[in-house]
Design a protein around this motif. Structure first.
Motif, PDB file in Angstrom:
ATOM      1  N   TRP A  62       2.157  -1.742  -2.466  1.00 19.01           N
ATOM      2  CA  TRP A  62       2.062  -3.210  -2.491  1.00 19.01           C
ATOM      3  C   TRP A  62       0.818  -3.680  -1.750  1.00 19.01           C
ATOM      4  O   TRP A  62       0.047  -4.496  -2.255  1.00 19.01           O
ATOM      5  CB  TRP A  62       3.324  -3.816  -1.875  1.00 19.01           C
ATOM      6  CG  TRP A  62       3.424  -5.282  -2.123  1.00 19.01           C
ATOM      7  CD1 TRP A  62       2.970  -6.284  -1.312  1.00 19.01           C
ATOM      8  CD2 TRP A  62       3.986  -5.923  -3.281  1.00 19.01           C
ATOM      9  NE1 TRP A  62       3.227  -7.498  -1.887  1.00 19.01           N
ATOM     10  CE2 TRP A  62       3.852  -7.309  -3.091  1.00 19.01           C
ATOM     11  CE3 TRP A  62       4.589  -5.455  -4.445  1.00 19.01           C
ATOM     12  CZ2 TRP A  62       4.305  -8.241  -4.033  1.00 19.01           C
ATOM     13  CZ3 TRP A  62       5.037  -6.383  -5.378  1.00 19.01           C
ATOM     14  CH2 TRP A  62       4.890  -7.753  -5.159  1.00 19.01           C
ATOM     15  N   PHE A  63       0.615  -3.156  -0.543  1.00 14.85           N
ATOM     16  CA  PHE A  63      -0.547  -3.576   0.241  1.00 14.85           C
ATOM     17  C   PHE A  63      -1.846  -3.170  -0.443  1.00 14.85           C
ATOM     18  O   PHE A  63      -2.840  -3.892  -0.376  1.00 14.85           O
ATOM     19  CB  PHE A  63      -0.494  -2.962   1.646  1.00 14.85           C
ATOM     20  CG  PHE A  63       0.551  -3.580   2.535  1.00 14.85           C
ATOM     21  CD1 PHE A  63       1.136  -4.795   2.206  1.00 14.85           C
ATOM     22  CD2 PHE A  63       0.942  -2.958   3.705  1.00 14.85           C
ATOM     23  CE1 PHE A  63       2.096  -5.374   3.016  1.00 14.85           C
ATOM     24  CE2 PHE A  63       1.906  -3.531   4.528  1.00 14.85           C
ATOM     25  CZ  PHE A  63       2.484  -4.739   4.185  1.00 14.85           C
ATOM     26  N   ASN A  64      -1.848  -2.005  -1.081  1.00 16.11           N
ATOM     27  CA  ASN A  64      -3.088  -1.540  -1.693  1.00 16.11           C
ATOM     28  C   ASN A  64      -3.412  -2.269  -2.992  1.00 16.11           C
ATOM     29  O   ASN A  64      -4.580  -2.392  -3.355  1.00 16.11           O
ATOM     30  CB  ASN A  64      -3.025  -0.029  -1.947  1.00 16.11           C
ATOM     31  CG  ASN A  64      -3.056   0.757  -0.645  1.00 16.11           C
ATOM     32  OD1 ASN A  64      -3.246   0.180   0.422  1.00 16.11           O
ATOM     33  ND2 ASN A  64      -2.863   2.052  -0.729  1.00 16.11           N
ATOM     34  N   ASN A 110      -2.816  -6.546   6.380  1.00  9.74           N
ATOM     35  CA  ASN A 110      -1.423  -6.404   5.962  1.00  9.74           C
ATOM     36  C   ASN A 110      -0.735  -5.280   6.732  1.00  9.74           C
ATOM     37  O   ASN A 110       0.413  -5.425   7.152  1.00  9.74           O
ATOM     38  CB  ASN A 110      -1.339  -6.104   4.464  1.00  9.74           C
ATOM     39  CG  ASN A 110      -1.779  -7.279   3.628  1.00  9.74           C
ATOM     40  OD1 ASN A 110      -1.601  -8.427   4.033  1.00  9.74           O
ATOM     41  ND2 ASN A 110      -2.348  -7.009   2.472  1.00  9.74           N
ATOM     42  N   TYR A 111      -1.465  -4.169   6.899  1.00  5.48           N
ATOM     43  CA  TYR A 111      -0.885  -3.049   7.640  1.00  5.48           C
ATOM     44  C   TYR A 111      -0.658  -3.440   9.104  1.00  5.48           C
ATOM     45  O   TYR A 111       0.355  -3.068   9.708  1.00  5.48           O
ATOM     46  CB  TYR A 111      -1.792  -1.818   7.537  1.00  5.48           C
ATOM     47  CG  TYR A 111      -1.700  -1.135   6.199  1.00  5.48           C
ATOM     48  CD1 TYR A 111      -0.657  -0.251   5.942  1.00  5.48           C
ATOM     49  CD2 TYR A 111      -2.632  -1.369   5.203  1.00  5.48           C
ATOM     50  CE1 TYR A 111      -0.554   0.382   4.706  1.00  5.48           C
ATOM     51  CE2 TYR A 111      -2.530  -0.748   3.967  1.00  5.48           C
ATOM     52  CZ  TYR A 111      -1.495   0.131   3.728  1.00  5.48           C
ATOM     53  OH  TYR A 111      -1.391   0.741   2.501  1.00  5.48           O
ATOM     54  N   GLY A 123       8.379  -9.160  -2.949  1.00  3.88           N
ATOM     55  CA  GLY A 123       7.636  -7.924  -2.720  1.00  3.88           C
ATOM     56  C   GLY A 123       6.973  -7.917  -1.359  1.00  3.88           C
ATOM     57  O   GLY A 123       6.967  -6.895  -0.665  1.00  3.88           O
ATOM     58  N   VAL A 124       6.442  -9.068  -0.950  1.00  2.00           N
ATOM     59  CA  VAL A 124       5.800  -9.165   0.365  1.00  2.00           C
ATOM     60  C   VAL A 124       6.850  -9.004   1.463  1.00  2.00           C
ATOM     61  O   VAL A 124       6.684  -8.203   2.396  1.00  2.00           O
ATOM     62  CB  VAL A 124       5.071 -10.515   0.514  1.00  2.00           C
ATOM     63  CG1 VAL A 124       4.555 -10.685   1.936  1.00  2.00           C
ATOM     64  CG2 VAL A 124       3.931 -10.618  -0.484  1.00  2.00           C
ATOM     65  N   VAL A 125       7.956  -9.736   1.337  1.00  3.68           N
ATOM     66  CA  VAL A 125       9.022  -9.664   2.351  1.00  3.68           C
ATOM     67  C   VAL A 125       9.552  -8.233   2.451  1.00  3.68           C
ATOM     68  O   VAL A 125       9.738  -7.691   3.546  1.00  3.68           O
ATOM     69  CB  VAL A 125      10.162 -10.655   2.003  1.00  3.68           C
ATOM     70  CG1 VAL A 125      11.349 -10.445   2.929  1.00  3.68           C
ATOM     71  CG2 VAL A 125       9.658 -12.083   2.102  1.00  3.68           C
ATOM     72  N   ALA A 126       9.770  -7.620   1.282  1.00  5.88           N
ATOM     73  CA  ALA A 126      10.298  -6.254   1.272  1.00  5.88           C
ATOM     74  C   ALA A 126       9.308  -5.284   1.905  1.00  5.88           C
ATOM     75  O   ALA A 126       9.706  -4.367   2.629  1.00  5.88           O
ATOM     76  CB  ALA A 126      10.615  -5.824  -0.158  1.00  5.88           C
ATOM     77  N   ALA A 127       8.028  -5.470   1.647  1.00  8.05           N
ATOM     78  CA  ALA A 127       7.020  -4.542   2.168  1.00  8.05           C
ATOM     79  C   ALA A 127       6.910  -4.651   3.682  1.00  8.05           C
ATOM     80  O   ALA A 127       6.772  -3.647   4.383  1.00  8.05           O
ATOM     81  CB  ALA A 127       5.661  -4.819   1.517  1.00  8.05           C
TER      82      ALA A 127
END
Lengths: 256, 138, 116
Positions: free
Chosen positions: B93-95, B119-120, C18-22
């Protein structure tokens, strides 16, 4: 020791074959040869009936795309040396396209899709020539330039599983090209295109597999273009939800 | 608008069928399906959280029962696998996010890893904060 | 099946989830599903967790963590079933199953967090 490489080439003759089969050809292994050179060698010296498309030999015309060992490749840019002396290399027509003969795919469906996204500058007003040219700064050019590099080689369609599963999906190259015009500050057709492409067979059909971007020989990044398009479409949806019928001048919205 | 394929039927052209197992055709397709299946681990984690909340609502005995159930070998194995999938989700997701949301500074696009890096950082800080709240002695 | 124009809405839910889950979910499953059961970290007491869960901020946080990621799952799982199993002809049933499940989970989390 003689340096050889074996090409297993998909052959299909519509007048007699039910489906394609493979035929093996041994060709000299030369480190300066690309797969297309090997095909030309076969056609000139071994079997003149071998049928494939090619033109420029330099990665510009986009007509020599084929599956090489299962990967969509421009055969003019794929060296035999990357497979090694004595290797067996499979050459097939681009995946998910109908095959006309041997390695030649039918492109009419793709061309219909390409046209459907209206890939040209759409203007609401057409100023007279005397008003001069449309101006564009280097920064404005840079916003869409990457997406304008497409050569319509269709490698991205052969890489995209959604194209195979959903024959009506508009597909990576055409959607990226739509975004190329959406992001051009001279264009005013973003709203019109959104109506055509914010659709399950348009941008919402894409599941961001990302293979289109990986195989693109021109680094267009269709996957990125489509995700950016999705974000824009979703925000337009919110806008339309909060302010129904509040459509304003699109030319102001082309910049992110 | 739907685009009608103009090559729907043509007697001479060959159309290769797409296998139901197309996602096993290359490791990249398989990785894509694994990435999509991380959503099952996400949903499972929500179920675990809901079970925890239900036990908190019901009282200390229910909470003890919940902690006991989490120690069952099959549950532990399931959660370890789910946790691996969650990591796959976070990383992919971050990538991929910077591709969907390009950041421009001074007209130039910021490199993707620079967009992903914060993000990380956010992930680590948020995880540490949650762990601190849960673990601190009241 | 959703109207084409509403796909944007579901995609926004998918992305937000997706952001919350990540960001938030890995640590929760790691603590309660792996670290505490294995004894790597001391299991927090019932009273401590209850006090924590009752604070207004935690209630909002937990509601977000239990709702949006379910809609993230619904979107992804729907497309995985469509494409992976090629069962698009069942799309209406799949749609109802996925988003119905997400809605039930959301309502359940709302109920639990109000009552807790």
């Amino acid at each position: 020791m003689a340096e050889k490489i074996v090409l297993e080439i998909a052959r299909y003759a519509p007048e007699k074959d039910e489906k394609p089969s493979f035929q093996s050809f041994e060709v000299p292994f030369r480190k300066e040869w690309v797969v297309l050179d090997a095909l030309n060698h076969i056609k000139d010296k071994v079997d003149g009936s071998l049928t494939y498309r090619w033109s420029c030999r330099m990665g510009v015309c986009g007509s020599c795309g084929m599956m090489v060992n299962g990967e969509p490749k421009l055969t003019c840019a794929t060296f035999l040396s990357s497979y090694g002396n004595g290797a067996t290399v499979r050459v097939e027509p681009l995946r998910y396209f109908p095959v006309i003969r041997d390695l030649v795919t039918a492109l009419s469906d793709f061309l219909v899709k390409l046209q459907s996204v209206k890939p040209w500058l759409i203007r609401k007003d057409e100023p007279p020539l005397s008003a001069g040219e449309f101006l564009q700064t280097p920064e404005q050019l840079d916003i869409y330039k990457q997406f304008s590099m497409c050569i319509n080689c269709t490698l991205c369609y052969a890489a995209c599983p959604v194209v195979g599963l959903e024959p009506t999906f508009v597909g990576p190259a055409a959607l990226a090209l739509a975004q190329r015009y959406n992001m051009d500050n001279r264009d005013q057709g973003a709203e019109e295109r959104l109506g055509l492409l914010a659709h399950p067979e348009g941008i919402w059909g894409c599941t961001f597999v990302g293979e289109c971007t990986r195989v693109c020989p021109k680094h267009v990044d269709p996957a990125g273009a489509i995700q950016q398009y999705k974000l824009k479409a979703a925000l337009e949806w919110v806008k339309g939800f909060i302010l129904p019928r509040g459509s304003e001048d699109q030319s102001k919205e082309v910049r992110p | 608008m739907s685009v009608q394929p103009s090559t729907e039927f043509h007697p001479r052209w060959y159309r290769a069928p797409v296998s139901t197992y197309w996602w096993m055709g290359s490791w990249r397709y398989s990785l894509f399906i694994l990435r999509e299946l991380t959503s099952v681990a996400v949903a499972w984690s929500v179920v675990v959280t809901l079970l925890l909340l239900r036990s908190l609502l019901k009282g200390p005995d229910a909470y003890a029962h919940f902690t006991h159930r989490m120690q069952a070998p099959w549950m532990l194995a399931l959660n370890i696998i789910a946790f691996c999938f969650l990591l796959l989700h976070t990383i992919t997701w971050f990538n991929l996010a910077p591709r969907a949301m390009p950041v421009r500074v001074g007209g130039k696009r910021v490199p993707e890893f620079l967009v992903a890096a914060p993000n990380y950082v956010l992930w680590v800080v948020a995880s540490a904060a949650i762990a601190w709240f849960v673990l601190r002695k009241s | 099946m959703s109207k084409p124009s509403n796909e944007g809405f579901f995609w926004l839910l998918f992305s937000a989830g997706g952001v919350v889950a990540a960001v938030f979910i890995p640590v929760l499953l790691f603590l309660f599903g792996v670290a505490f059961p294995l004894g790597w970290l001391p299991q927090p007491s019932y009273e401590h967790l209850l006090t924590l869960a009752r604070s207004p901020l935690a209630r909002i946080f937990l509601f977000v963590v239990c709702s949006l990621p379910l809609f993230h799952w619904a979107h992804r799982f729907r497309f995985t079933l469509y494409d992976g199993l090629q069962v698009k002809h069942l799309n209406e049933a799949i749609f109802v199953l996925c988003y119905g499940g997400a809605l039930v989970g959301t309502l359940l989390s709302g109920y639990l967090l109000l009552k807790i």
